[in-house]
Design an enzyme around this catalytic site. Structure first.
Site, mmCIF file in Angstrom:
data_model
loop_
_atom_site.group_PDB
_atom_site.id
_atom_site.type_symbol
_atom_site.label_atom_id
_atom_site.label_comp_id
_atom_site.label_asym_id
_atom_site.label_seq_id
_atom_site.Cartn_x
_atom_site.Cartn_y
_atom_site.Cartn_z
ATOM 1 N N LYS A 93 -19.342 -21.212 -21.168
ATOM 2 C CA LYS A 93 -19.509 -20.106 -20.220
ATOM 3 C C LYS A 93 -18.276 -19.971 -19.323
ATOM 4 C CE LYS A 93 -21.419 -16.769 -17.872
ATOM 5 N NZ LYS A 93 -22.713 -16.862 -17.167
ATOM 6 N N THR A 96 -25.752 -20.534 -14.459
ATOM 7 C CA THR A 96 -24.339 -20.897 -14.599
ATOM 8 C C THR A 96 -24.003 -21.846 -13.465
ATOM 9 O OG1 THR A 96 -23.746 -18.794 -15.636
ATOM 10 C CG2 THR A 96 -21.965 -20.043 -14.606
ATOM 11 N N LYS A 112 -18.323 -17.451 -7.378
ATOM 12 C CA LYS A 112 -19.006 -18.734 -7.570
ATOM 13 C C LYS A 112 -18.654 -19.320 -8.928
ATOM 14 C CE LYS A 112 -22.900 -19.074 -9.399
ATOM 15 N NZ LYS A 112 -23.475 -19.403 -10.731
#
Length: 293
Positions: free
Chosen positions: A172, A97, A240
Site C-alpha cells: 500500500k 492503512t 497520514k
C-alpha cells in the site's frame, strides 16, 4: 454463510460491511460514533454493538477499518478491544492503512492467542468501496488468506497475497508513492496548459489516448479544472499515509525525494484550508500561487 464482525463504519467500512450483509453473512458491527452504526443498521441487515469486543464475540472473522495506528490498537487490544473477545482459531483482517510496525505487533498478539491475522489495506477510495470494486493487498499466511478470500471478494475486484504479515502495508505504501507522483504531474501539466493559453480539457482529450494516460487523468482532470475537490480521500488522510511511507523509507534506505516534496505540497494545501479536500487538490495549490485571471 459466515458470522463476521466489522469494526469501523467510515466512508470505506460502511459500504464494505454492507456488501457482506447483502451477500447473506451474519454481520455484527461497531463504530465509535454510534449514530453511524444506527444509520448502517437502518440500511442493512445486521446487529450493532457498543464496544469492539462485543461485536467480535462469536464472530469467525473480524474486520477492522479505522483511522490510524492508535485507533487500530485501541479497537484491537484495548480494554474493550476485539482480541480479548475472539476465540481460538478465529481470524482478524485489518483493512486500515497503518504502519508495518503496528501490523507486525498486532499479529504477534493475535498469534499468542491462536488467532490468525491478515493486514489487508485497500485502494480504490470511497467510490471503489461503494461500487464493491476495491483492490486489496494482503500480508499473512496462505491458509488465513484463503479463508478470508471469499469474504473479501464481496467488496473487491482484485485481491492478492503479497507475502508475510506486513507485506500488505508495504505494498500500500508503494501505491501511495505512485499516486502522489502522478497527481502532482497531472496538476503541473494542467497548470502548464493554462499558462500556455491552451484549452486544458482539449489537451487531456488528446494526451489521454497516449502514454500520459492515467486513472487520475481519466477521473480527476475535469474536476481539477472545475475546482471541485470533494471526492472522498482527504488530504489529511493522504498526509497520514505519506508520513508512514517516509518513516518506513528512513528505515529501509529507500530514496523518495519526490514523495517528500509532494508531502510538503499537501501541507501547503492544508494551510489554504484544504485539509478535507481530496488528493487532486494539488492543482488548487498551483492555482492559488498563479491563478491566471
Amino acid at each position: 454463510m459466515a458470522t463476521v464482525a466489522f469494526i469501523g463504519l467510515g466512508v470505506m467500512g460502511y459500504p464494505m460491511a454492507g456488501y457482506l450483509s447483502r451477500a447473506g453473512h451474519c454481520v455484527r458491527v461497531y463504530n465509535r460514533t454510534l449514530s453511524r452504526k444506527d444509520q448502517w443498521l437502518r440500511a442493512y441487515t445486521g446487529w450493532g454493538f457498543a464496544t469492539p469486543g462485543e461485536a467480535a464475540r462469536g464472530a469467525e472473522v473480524v474486520f477492522t477499518c479505522v483511522g490510524n495506528d492508535h485507533d487500530l490498537s485501541e479497537v484491537v487490544r484495548g480494554e474493550q478491544g476485539a482480541l480479548a473477545a475472539m476465540g481460538r482459531g478465529t481470524l482478524l483482517v485489518d483493512h486500515t492503512t497503518v504502519s508495518a510496525d503496528i501490523t507486525r505487533s498486532l499479529a504477534v498478539c493475535a498469534r499468542d492467542r491462536e488467532i490468525g491475522y491478515l493486514d489487508a489495506p485497500v485502494s480504490g477510495g470511497q467510490a471503489g468501496a461503494q461500487k464493491g470494486s476495491l483492490t486489496v493487498m494482503v500480508g499473512g499466511q496462505e491458509a488465513d488468506y484463503q479463508r478470508a478470500l471469499p469474504l473479501i471478494n464481496c467488496y473487491a475486484d482484485a485481491v492478492k497475497l503479497m507475502g508475510p504479515v506486513g507485506s500488505g502495508q508495504l505494498c500500500k505504501m508503494v501505491n501511495q508513492i505512485c499516486i502522489a507522483g502522478v497527481v502532482q504531474g497531472l496538476a503541473e501539466g494542467l497548470h502548464f496548459a493554462k499558462a500556455a493559453g491552451l484549452d486544458a480539457e482539449e489537451v487531456v482529450s488528446v494526451i489521454s489516448k497516449g502514454a500520459a494516460q492515467s486513472w487520475q487523468m481519466e477521473n480527476r482532470s475535469k474536476t481539477m479544472l472545475a475546482g471541485e475537490y470533494e471526492h472522498g480521500f482527504a488530504v489529511d488522510w493522504m498526509r497520514k499515509d505519506l508520513a508512514i511511507v517516509l518513516d518506513e523509507a528512513r528505515r529501509n534506505g529507500a530514496l523518495l525525494p519526490l514523495t517528500a516534496l509532494v508531502d510538503q505540497f499537501y501541507s501547503e494545501v492544508q494551510a489554504i484550508g484544504g485539509s478535507r479536500w481530496d488528493t487532486s487538490s494539488l492543482f488548487a495549490r498551483l492555482m492559488k500561487i498563479r491563478p491566471f485571471e
